[in-house]
Design a protein around this motif. Structure first.
Motif, PDB file in Angstrom:
ATOM      1  N   THR A 127      38.297  15.028  46.528  1.00 20.85           N
ATOM      2  CA  THR A 127      39.228  16.157  46.626  1.00 20.85           C
ATOM      3  C   THR A 127      40.159  16.213  45.417  1.00 20.85           C
ATOM      4  O   THR A 127      39.912  16.956  44.475  1.00 20.85           O
ATOM      5  CB  THR A 127      40.040  16.070  47.929  1.00 20.85           C
ATOM      6  OG1 THR A 127      40.783  14.832  47.974  1.00 20.85           O
ATOM      7  CG2 THR A 127      39.118  16.140  49.142  1.00 20.85           C
ATOM      8  N   PHE A 128      41.212  15.405  45.401  1.00 18.26           N
ATOM      9  CA  PHE A 128      42.192  15.481  44.327  1.00 18.26           C
ATOM     10  C   PHE A 128      41.566  15.210  42.953  1.00 18.26           C
ATOM     11  O   PHE A 128      41.934  15.853  41.968  1.00 18.26           O
ATOM     12  CB  PHE A 128      43.327  14.490  44.570  1.00 18.26           C
ATOM     13  CG  PHE A 128      44.148  14.791  45.794  1.00 18.26           C
ATOM     14  CD1 PHE A 128      44.635  16.066  46.030  1.00 18.26           C
ATOM     15  CD2 PHE A 128      44.426  13.801  46.712  1.00 18.26           C
ATOM     16  CE1 PHE A 128      45.397  16.355  47.153  1.00 18.26           C
ATOM     17  CE2 PHE A 128      45.186  14.067  47.840  1.00 18.26           C
ATOM     18  CZ  PHE A 128      45.669  15.352  48.063  1.00 18.26           C
ATOM     19  N   ASN A 129      40.627  14.279  42.876  1.00 20.08           N
ATOM     20  CA  ASN A 129      39.995  13.993  41.596  1.00 20.08           C
ATOM     21  C   ASN A 129      38.962  15.042  41.212  1.00 20.08           C
ATOM     22  O   ASN A 129      38.346  14.934  40.153  1.00 20.08           O
ATOM     23  CB  ASN A 129      39.353  12.602  41.606  1.00 20.08           C
ATOM     24  CG  ASN A 129      40.341  11.526  41.222  1.00 20.08           C
ATOM     25  OD1 ASN A 129      41.454  11.812  40.795  1.00 20.08           O
ATOM     26  ND2 ASN A 129      39.944  10.278  41.364  1.00 20.08           N
ATOM     27  N   CYS A 130      38.769  16.038  42.044  1.00 19.66           N
ATOM     28  CA  CYS A 130      37.919  17.188  41.721  1.00 19.66           C
ATOM     29  C   CYS A 130      38.760  18.420  41.419  1.00 19.66           C
ATOM     30  O   CYS A 130      38.260  19.544  41.429  1.00 19.66           O
ATOM     31  CB  CYS A 130      36.955  17.479  42.875  1.00 19.66           C
ATOM     32  SG  CYS A 130      35.659  16.241  43.078  1.00 19.66           S
ATOM     33  N   VAL A 157      29.837  18.110  34.726  1.00 23.63           N
ATOM     34  CA  VAL A 157      29.426  19.458  34.335  1.00 23.63           C
ATOM     35  C   VAL A 157      30.315  20.505  35.010  1.00 23.63           C
ATOM     36  O   VAL A 157      30.744  21.487  34.381  1.00 23.63           O
ATOM     37  CB  VAL A 157      27.945  19.692  34.675  1.00 23.63           C
ATOM     38  CG1 VAL A 157      27.549  21.138  34.394  1.00 23.63           C
ATOM     39  CG2 VAL A 157      27.070  18.737  33.869  1.00 23.63           C
ATOM     40  N   ALA A 158      30.613  20.298  36.282  1.00 25.38           N
ATOM     41  CA  ALA A 158      31.473  21.252  36.992  1.00 25.38           C
ATOM     42  C   ALA A 158      32.862  21.310  36.363  1.00 25.38           C
ATOM     43  O   ALA A 158      33.451  22.396  36.218  1.00 25.38           O
ATOM     44  CB  ALA A 158      31.572  20.859  38.466  1.00 25.38           C
ATOM     45  N   LYS A 159      33.401  20.132  35.977  1.00 28.83           N
ATOM     46  CA  LYS A 159      34.716  20.111  35.328  1.00 28.83           C
ATOM     47  C   LYS A 159      34.685  20.859  33.992  1.00 28.83           C
ATOM     48  O   LYS A 159      35.653  21.514  33.608  1.00 28.83           O
ATOM     49  CB  LYS A 159      35.168  18.667  35.101  1.00 28.83           C
ATOM     50  CG  LYS A 159      35.751  17.964  36.322  1.00 28.83           C
ATOM     51  CD  LYS A 159      37.159  18.451  36.628  1.00 28.83           C
ATOM     52  CE  LYS A 159      37.838  17.613  37.700  1.00 28.83           C
ATOM     53  NZ  LYS A 159      38.318  16.321  37.223  1.00 28.83           N
ATOM     54  N   SER A 160      33.575  20.765  33.258  1.00 23.28           N
ATOM     55  CA  SER A 160      33.502  21.460  31.974  1.00 23.28           C
ATOM     56  C   SER A 160      33.547  22.972  32.161  1.00 23.28           C
ATOM     57  O   SER A 160      34.035  23.701  31.292  1.00 23.28           O
ATOM     58  CB  SER A 160      32.234  21.057  31.214  1.00 23.28           C
ATOM     59  OG  SER A 160      31.071  21.586  31.806  1.00 23.28           O
ATOM     60  N   THR A 199      31.636  19.598  43.968  1.00 20.18           N
ATOM     61  CA  THR A 199      32.425  20.825  43.876  1.00 20.18           C
ATOM     62  C   THR A 199      33.794  20.470  43.318  1.00 20.18           C
ATOM     63  O   THR A 199      34.416  19.502  43.760  1.00 20.18           O
ATOM     64  CB  THR A 199      32.599  21.493  45.247  1.00 20.18           C
ATOM     65  OG1 THR A 199      31.304  21.838  45.767  1.00 20.18           O
ATOM     66  CG2 THR A 199      33.439  22.762  45.132  1.00 20.18           C
ATOM     67  N   VAL A 200      34.237  21.237  42.334  1.00 26.44           N
ATOM     68  CA  VAL A 200      35.559  21.026  41.753  1.00 26.44           C
ATOM     69  C   VAL A 200      36.387  22.294  41.939  1.00 26.44           C
ATOM     70  O   VAL A 200      35.846  23.386  42.166  1.00 26.44           O
ATOM     71  CB  VAL A 200      35.485  20.642  40.263  1.00 26.44           C
ATOM     72  CG1 VAL A 200      34.659  19.373  40.093  1.00 26.44           C
ATOM     73  CG2 VAL A 200      34.913  21.765  39.430  1.00 26.44           C
ATOM     74  N   TYR A 201      37.704  22.144  41.813  1.00 24.82           N
ATOM     75  CA  TYR A 201      38.625  23.212  42.176  1.00 24.82           C
ATOM     76  C   TYR A 201      39.627  23.462  41.052  1.00 24.82           C
ATOM     77  O   TYR A 201      40.154  22.518  40.450  1.00 24.82           O
ATOM     78  CB  TYR A 201      39.375  22.842  43.458  1.00 24.82           C
ATOM     79  CG  TYR A 201      38.449  22.370  44.554  1.00 24.82           C
ATOM     80  CD1 TYR A 201      37.833  23.277  45.414  1.00 24.82           C
ATOM     81  CD2 TYR A 201      38.149  21.016  44.696  1.00 24.82           C
ATOM     82  CE1 TYR A 201      36.956  22.847  46.395  1.00 24.82           C
ATOM     83  CE2 TYR A 201      37.271  20.580  45.687  1.00 24.82           C
ATOM     84  CZ  TYR A 201      36.676  21.497  46.529  1.00 24.82           C
ATOM     85  OH  TYR A 201      35.803  21.058  47.491  1.00 24.82           O
TER      86      TYR A 201
END
Length: 397
Positions: A217-220, A291-294, A378-380
């Motif tokens: 969660t928070f790290n995403c 990849v999601a973070k990028s 999944t990232v937010y």
């Protein structure tokens, strides 16, 4: 989630059994409460994770030491001043705040966690903070009448709204408060988030559940790719409601942390939209997250989302800059906005119109399929608006 992990609204939210809260004005900001305390009236078990920043502040350094005992039973937070890069003086000031709070509560100093958030490089205004604690000590526990919403509001810096969440597991409750909207891409923890529960959970189980929840969660979460010097996430369990199923508790804690993560992302500085990016079919979960973070961190993707501009090629750019990921092959990649596929098949004109409508919503979902394996993450995050620049260009002036 099972039906036992019921969601409670923030309206009229109260603390779990055995916890109480306090807020007051200590002169850290011009107006409004800026100091808060939440404490258990009985011994507790605890777990905490902190920023990995090389410039971690005195509050983090002191709290790390206290957290090793896994017996934290109180948290105090000072808003508007991070007390970072303040040298020996900052360390002494943080320790003095903890001494004062421990004295008010009648607990060992090692049972108190301290959080400090705001401007970096300025000493705490102890000439106003210490008299404030003197007055609070005179009132004692009678001063502890603040609700979770009050504590969350007292923790705010550039937040536009207080952030709280709660869940139930059997007879036990979990209640959380959080703050953070900028300088926000966690590295093992994020901003300030505290969870209080009357569940009876062992320290090892609490620590394992927290770390799993934080990882997913928070790290995403990322607003602007900047990891704070003051990030802290902690959970305190006083056992007043008795034992709970540890699996259900871990599920509830993770769900609660996701709730807070979404609140933080949607309230990012200058944000107008929540942005969720899911990567599927990766080699493993770690690759999927990278990849999601990028994608979620790309200024070009974020500004396109802000303007509802269907410039889907920017997502391909963000995937492609992961040049170390040599198993990503363009021919196997797929990209969707919501349910609208934009790659590999070139969108028709009517598809682009649908894409504009999707991007005008309050939440925009982007899904990337890599076609490599079973990894998924999944990232937010949020969009990037001109208001982000305004908030941060004028932060100290």
């Amino acid at each position: 989630m099972t039906h036992e992990n019921a969601v409670l609204t923030s309206d009229n939210l109260t603390w779990p059994t055995g916890f109480r809260g306090y807020t007051g004005h200590g002169g850290l900001r011009d107006h409004g409460d800026d100091i808060s305390i939440v404490a258990s009236d009985r011994p507790a078990t605890s777990a905490a994770v902190f920023t990995q920043s090389l410039f971690a502040g005195p509050a983090v350094l002191l709290s790390r030491r206290h957290a090793t005992g896994r017996t934290l039973r109180a948290v105090t937070t000072l808003a508007q001043n991070a007390n970072v890069a303040t040298g020996r003086r900052g360390e002494e000031n943080a320790a003095e705040v903890v001494r004062r709070v421990a004295g008010i509560l009648g607990v060992p100093e090692g049972d108190v966690l301290i959080g400090s958030t705001g401007v970096i490089g300025r000493p705490l205004p102890m000439t106003t903070i210490l008299p404030h604690f003197d007055r609070t000590a005179e009132r004692g526990l009678a001063a502890f009448t603040a609700a979770p919403q009050d504590v969350a509001r007292a923790m705010m810096t550039t937040d536009t709204r207080p952030k709280t969440a709660s869940r139930t597991v059997g007879q036990a409750r979990l209640v959380a408060v959080a703050k953070g909207v900028g300088m926000l891409e966690p590295n093992m923890a994020t901003m300030l988030a505290y969870v209080f529960t009357d569940a009876d959970v062992s320290a090892p189980d609490l620590d394992a559940a927290l770390r799993r929840a934080v990882d997913r969660t928070f790290n995403c979460l990322s607003v602007d790719t900047d990891t704070s010097t003051s990030d802290t996430v902690a959970v305190i369990a006083n056992g007043a409601a008795g034992p709970v199923d540890t699996v259900l508790f871990a599920d509830a804690l993770a769900d609660l942390c996701l709730d807070l993560t979404l609140q933080l992302a949607s309230d990012g500085e200058g944000a107008t939209k929540l942005l969720r990016v899911t990567v599927e079919g990766a080699r493993d979960q770690a690759q999927a997250k990278r990849v999601a973070k990028s994608v979620v961190n790309s200024p070009l993707v974020k500004t396109a989302v802000h303007g509802a501009d269907p410039n889907w090629g920017r997502v391909l750019m963000a995937i492609g800059k992961n040049t170390d990921e040599t198993d990503i092959v363009p021919e196997r990649v797929g990209v969707k906005f919501g349910e609208v596929e934009v790659y590999p098949d070139e969108p028709e004109a009517d598809t682009l119109l649908k894409l504009v409508d999707l991007m005008r919503r309050d939440a925009v979902d982007i899904t990337v399929t890599l076609g490599i394996g079973e990894g998924e993450a999944t990232v937010y995050g949020c969009d990037l608006s001109a208001d982000y620049i305004r908030v941060n260009a004028d932060y100290t002036t």
